[in-house]
Design a protein around this motif. Structure first.
Motif, PDB file in Angstrom:
ATOM      1  N   LEU A 221      13.303  22.055   4.039  1.00  0.00           N
ATOM      2  CA  LEU A 221      12.481  21.308   3.092  1.00  0.00           C
ATOM      3  C   LEU A 221      13.348  20.404   2.217  1.00  0.00           C
ATOM      4  CD1 LEU A 221       9.607  20.875   1.937  1.00  0.00           C
ATOM      5  CD2 LEU A 221      10.078  22.755   0.352  1.00  0.00           C
ATOM      6  N   PHE A 222      14.458  20.936   1.720  1.00  0.00           N
ATOM      7  CA  PHE A 222      15.326  20.139   0.853  1.00  0.00           C
ATOM      8  C   PHE A 222      15.888  18.940   1.600  1.00  0.00           C
ATOM      9  CE2 PHE A 222      19.294  18.867  -1.051  1.00  0.00           C
ATOM     10  CZ  PHE A 222      18.984  18.831  -2.407  1.00  0.00           C
ATOM     11  N   LEU A 223      16.376  19.145   2.801  1.00  0.00           N
ATOM     12  CA  LEU A 223      16.977  18.048   3.562  1.00  0.00           C
ATOM     13  C   LEU A 223      15.918  17.043   4.004  1.00  0.00           C
ATOM     14  CD1 LEU A 223      19.463  20.223   5.604  1.00  0.00           C
ATOM     15  CD2 LEU A 223      20.097  18.452   3.945  1.00  0.00           C
ATOM     16  N   GLY A 224      14.706  17.530   4.268  1.00  0.00           N
ATOM     17  CA  GLY A 224      13.635  16.613   4.645  1.00  0.00           C
ATOM     18  C   GLY A 224      13.367  15.574   3.571  1.00  0.00           C
ATOM     19  N   ASN A 225      13.503  15.960   2.312  1.00  0.00           N
ATOM     20  CA  ASN A 225      13.322  15.013   1.214  1.00  0.00           C
ATOM     21  C   ASN A 225      14.390  13.931   1.214  1.00  0.00           C
ATOM     22  OD1 ASN A 225      11.909  14.225  -1.274  1.00  0.00           O
ATOM     23  ND2 ASN A 225      13.811  14.833  -2.312  1.00  0.00           N
ATOM     24  N   MET A 226      15.511  14.198   1.883  1.00  0.00           N
ATOM     25  CA  MET A 226      16.590  13.216   2.006  1.00  0.00           C
ATOM     26  C   MET A 226      16.478  12.397   3.286  1.00  0.00           C
ATOM     27  SD  MET A 226      19.893  15.449   0.750  1.00  0.00           S
ATOM     28  CE  MET A 226      20.948  13.977   0.770  1.00  0.00           C
ATOM     29  N   GLY A 227      15.421  12.655   4.075  1.00  0.00           N
ATOM     30  CA  GLY A 227      15.259  11.952   5.339  1.00  0.00           C
ATOM     31  C   GLY A 227      16.069  12.547   6.468  1.00  0.00           C
ATOM     32  N   LEU A 228      16.514  13.802   6.302  1.00  0.00           N
ATOM     33  CA  LEU A 228      17.303  14.486   7.325  1.00  0.00           C
ATOM     34  C   LEU A 228      16.495  15.632   7.910  1.00  0.00           C
ATOM     35  CD1 LEU A 228      20.646  14.672   5.319  1.00  0.00           C
ATOM     36  CD2 LEU A 228      20.149  13.120   7.227  1.00  0.00           C
ATOM     37  N   ASP A 229      16.574  15.791   9.228  1.00  0.00           N
ATOM     38  CA  ASP A 229      15.764  16.803   9.902  1.00  0.00           C
ATOM     39  C   ASP A 229      16.643  17.937  10.413  1.00  0.00           C
ATOM     40  OD1 ASP A 229      13.643  18.125  11.049  1.00  0.00           O
ATOM     41  OD2 ASP A 229      13.618  16.899  12.865  1.00  0.00           O
ATOM     42  N   LEU A 230      16.567  19.082   9.749  1.00  0.00           N
ATOM     43  CA  LEU A 230      17.198  20.304  10.229  1.00  0.00           C
ATOM     44  C   LEU A 230      16.099  21.159  10.834  1.00  0.00           C
ATOM     45  CD1 LEU A 230      19.531  22.371  10.443  1.00  0.00           C
ATOM     46  CD2 LEU A 230      18.865  23.185   8.167  1.00  0.00           C
ATOM     47  N   PRO A 231      15.981  21.196  12.160  1.00  0.00           N
ATOM     48  CA  PRO A 231      14.886  21.967  12.769  1.00  0.00           C
ATOM     49  C   PRO A 231      15.090  23.459  12.538  1.00  0.00           C
ATOM     50  CG  PRO A 231      16.373  21.149  14.464  1.00  0.00           C
ATOM     51  CD  PRO A 231      16.819  20.536  13.173  1.00  0.00           C
ATOM     52  N   ALA A 232      14.169  24.058  11.842  1.00  0.00           N
ATOM     53  CA  ALA A 232      14.253  25.493  11.552  1.00  0.00           C
ATOM     54  C   ALA A 232      12.873  26.001  11.205  1.00  0.00           C
ATOM     55  CB  ALA A 232      15.218  25.762  10.405  1.00  0.00           C
ATOM     56  N   LEU A 233      12.592  27.237  11.605  1.00  0.00           N
ATOM     57  CA  LEU A 233      11.338  27.900  11.281  1.00  0.00           C
ATOM     58  C   LEU A 233      11.641  29.276  10.688  1.00  0.00           C
ATOM     59  CD1 LEU A 233       9.184  27.080  14.445  1.00  0.00           C
ATOM     60  CD2 LEU A 233       8.900  26.127  12.149  1.00  0.00           C
ATOM     61  N   GLY A 234      10.710  29.780   9.907  1.00  0.00           N
ATOM     62  CA  GLY A 234      10.882  31.083   9.285  1.00  0.00           C
ATOM     63  C   GLY A 234      10.335  32.202  10.151  1.00  0.00           C
ATOM     64  N   VAL A 235      11.112  33.250  10.308  1.00  0.00           N
ATOM     65  CA  VAL A 235      10.699  34.460  11.022  1.00  0.00           C
ATOM     66  C   VAL A 235      10.799  35.622  10.042  1.00  0.00           C
ATOM     67  CG1 VAL A 235      11.266  36.048  12.891  1.00  0.00           C
ATOM     68  CG2 VAL A 235      11.399  33.589  13.270  1.00  0.00           C
ATOM     69  N   VAL A 236       9.774  36.452   9.985  1.00  0.00           N
ATOM     70  CA  VAL A 236       9.720  37.535   9.009  1.00  0.00           C
ATOM     71  C   VAL A 236      10.098  38.855   9.672  1.00  0.00           C
ATOM     72  CG1 VAL A 236       8.227  38.837   7.439  1.00  0.00           C
ATOM     73  CG2 VAL A 236       7.984  36.351   7.627  1.00  0.00           C
ATOM     74  N   ASN A 237      11.036  39.572   9.056  1.00  0.00           N
ATOM     75  CA  ASN A 237      11.423  40.899   9.517  1.00  0.00           C
ATOM     76  C   ASN A 237      10.971  41.939   8.499  1.00  0.00           C
ATOM     77  OD1 ASN A 237      14.061  43.086   9.774  1.00  0.00           O
ATOM     78  ND2 ASN A 237      13.031  42.408  11.633  1.00  0.00           N
ATOM     79  N   HIS A 238      10.506  43.079   8.977  1.00  0.00           N
ATOM     80  CA  HIS A 238       9.929  44.127   8.139  1.00  0.00           C
ATOM     81  C   HIS A 238      10.916  45.293   8.053  1.00  0.00           C
ATOM     82  CE1 HIS A 238       6.102  41.947   8.530  1.00  0.00           C
ATOM     83  NE2 HIS A 238       6.511  41.745   9.767  1.00  0.00           N
ATOM     84  N   VAL A 239      11.220  45.740   6.838  1.00  0.00           N
ATOM     85  CA  VAL A 239      12.309  46.682   6.602  1.00  0.00           C
ATOM     86  C   VAL A 239      11.860  47.755   5.610  1.00  0.00           C
ATOM     87  CG1 VAL A 239      14.762  46.868   6.000  1.00  0.00           C
ATOM     88  CG2 VAL A 239      13.871  44.685   6.838  1.00  0.00           C
ATOM     89  N   LEU A 240      12.440  48.942   5.749  1.00  0.00           N
ATOM     90  CA  LEU A 240      12.245  49.976   4.737  1.00  0.00           C
ATOM     91  C   LEU A 240      13.566  50.706   4.515  1.00  0.00           C
ATOM     92  CD1 LEU A 240      12.180  53.042   6.179  1.00  0.00           C
ATOM     93  CD2 LEU A 240       9.977  52.206   6.985  1.00  0.00           C
ATOM     94  N   ARG A 241      13.608  51.422   3.404  1.00  0.00           N
ATOM     95  CA  ARG A 241      14.750  52.313   3.167  1.00  0.00           C
ATOM     96  C   ARG A 241      14.217  53.690   2.824  1.00  0.00           C
ATOM     97  NH1 ARG A 241      16.012  53.401  -2.249  1.00  0.00           N
ATOM     98  NH2 ARG A 241      14.978  52.043  -3.772  1.00  0.00           N
ATOM     99  N   THR A 242      14.984  54.685   3.217  1.00  0.00           N
ATOM    100  CA  THR A 242      14.596  56.062   2.945  1.00  0.00           C
ATOM    101  C   THR A 242      15.426  56.627   1.799  1.00  0.00           C
ATOM    102  OG1 THR A 242      16.230  57.161   4.364  1.00  0.00           O
ATOM    103  CG2 THR A 242      14.225  56.335   5.428  1.00  0.00           C
TER     104      THR A 242
END
Length: 443
Positions: A221-242
């Motif tokens: 998002l930040f680089l897009g505002n500068m006219g630069l395209d960094l192709p990236a998508l968000g992937v969510v990982n689910h975690v717990l601690r005991t």
């Protein structure tokens, strides 16, 4: 913040008028880069929109591993592992690093053969890797009933504590003179004659001759505002601690149904071995073609989710000026919701194979957003079209362990000194120079 609570790092009250390098992002990559630059005598400022390590740098598994890395990352990870071994002494603080070993379980003979081939990548670095059959695996995990035909065992792999490691590195950078500016989002990068000359933050301007964008899931998002395209998508990982687990194993383990590692407090961080969640957002359609090779390889391991995140990102500003309130100020911490269903299944899978966990209590649950590139390796690179601008992002879930080495490589590039490993594979221009973009793991 419901997620993990990293050790608090106090932000500086005063904004410096000028530094040599501004680093955008206070995760492990940004902080490790800052430490290397400050040790080299550079004036450095870390600008973080929230707090140090509040996003993926405190939410990851805490693994420090070279095992099963994309072959293009192996040289840099080998350099990073050397840094981890002496990091506590170097910075005068505890990161929780322990060389404990990791086992990757093979569910079939084809996977066993693939992992056996992969271990040849470690030969140039004099690192050990062994293929274990079930009888040998039983010796490492007595009492367990692990399903599989064997495992890849890398005894030199280890673990550290995400909630303490990045804050410790940040404070060490401060010891060397770095400024740490929290709740200080960078709005824009200024140029003069085409070169970087400063940044405008929500608190004012900082002059500089170099900028490193290490914003993780926000870099696109930040680089897009500068006219630069960094192709990236968000992937969510689910975690717990005991809570503490009596008689739990020292070795970390990965299977398709779960992965765990021991924590310094005697509990365990447990996550899914496979089955990350992909949020469907507007960028999912924009980048669909670029990610097709990765999807063909991993689609069985991904769960697609349409949630309120789609509308949130659709309504979010994609361009702004230096006087505008930015999306980074409106959302200080990216805090995705964990899936109760997935986490319940996770504990069930672990307990079924490891009796020590059957009485374990769940102390906390969270999720984290991983910034993934189409080829699943990071960008650690100067930006040719904007002299003085650099990117260290897109670590695709591998950033914590490789962080010290990646920060060092980024510093090498900024300073123009001989790079510790060949940075060619991590160049930003690979997305536009006709290179084939796809993961190379195959393991």
């Amino acid at each position: 913040m419901p997620g993990p609570r990293p050790v608090p790092v106090r932000g500086d009250a005063d904004l410096p008028g000028a530094v040599d390098v501004v680093i955008i992002g206070g995760g492990i990559i940004g902080c490790a880069t800052a430490l290397e630059l400050a040790e080299a005598g550079q004036r450095v400022a870390i600008c973080e929109k929230g707090g140090i390590a509040q996003e993926q740098s405190s939410r990851n598994w805490g693994w420090v591993r070279i095992s099963r890395r994309d072959p293009r990352e192996v040289p840099l990870m080998a350099a990073s592992m050397r840094l981890w071994r002496d990091l506590d002494k170097r910075i005068g603080r505890e990161t929780g690093y322990v060389q404990s070993g990791i086992c990757f379980i093979c569910e079939d003979e084809a996977t066993f053969a693939n992992y056996d081939r992969w271990k040849d990548h470690l030969v140039p670095y004099q690192m050990q890797a062994r293929m274990l059959r079930p009888a040998e695996l039983q010796q490492l995990f007595p009492g367990a009933t692990i399903r599989g035909v064997g495992a890849l065992h890398t005894p030199e792999d280890g673990r550290a504590e995400p909630q303490t490691a990045t804050p410790a590195i940040a404070e060490a950078a401060r010891d060397k003179g770095a400024h740490i500016l929290t709740e200080c989002a960078v709005r824009s990068v200024e140029t003069q004659g085409g070169r970087v000359c400063g940044v405008v933050t929500e608190r004012g301007r900082i002059g500089c001759s170099a900028v490193v964008v290490a914003g993780g899931a926000w870099s696109n998002l930040f680089l897009g505002n500068m006219g630069l395209d960094l192709p990236a998508l968000g992937v969510v990982n689910h975690v717990l601690r005991t809570g503490p687990v009596e008689g739990g194993p020292e070795q970390a383990i990965w299977t398709s149904g779960y992965a765990f590692r021991k924590r310094a407090d005697g509990g365990y961080t447990i996550a899914q071995g496979s089955g990350n969640t992909v949020e469907i957002v507007p960028d999912s359609f924009r980048y669909a073609r670029r990610f097709l090779p990765a999807l063909r390889m991993d689609y069985r391991e991904l769960h697609f989710r349409l949630s309120g995140r789609f509308l949130h990102e659709a309504r979010r500003a994609r361009s702004w000026g230096p006087d505008d309130v930015t999306p980074f100020e409106r959302e200080r911490v990216l805090d995705p919701a964990p899936s109760p269903r997935m986490l319940k299944a996770l504990m069930s899978n672990v307990s079924a194979e490891h009796p020590a966990f059957r009485a374990a209590t769940v102390a906390q649950e969270w999720a984290g957003c991983i910034d993934v590139t189409p080829d699943a390796i990071p960008v650690i690179s100067a930006v040719g079209s904007v002299p003085g601008l650099h990117i260290a992002s897109g670590f695709s879930g591998h950033g914590f362990g490789i962080g010290p080495g990646a920060g060092g490589l980024m510093a090498d590039i900024v300073l123009g000194r001989s790079p510790r490993v060949d940075p060619h594979e991590f160049r930003f221009s690979r997305f536009t120079d006709g290179s084939r973009i796809a993961p190379q793991t195959g393991y």
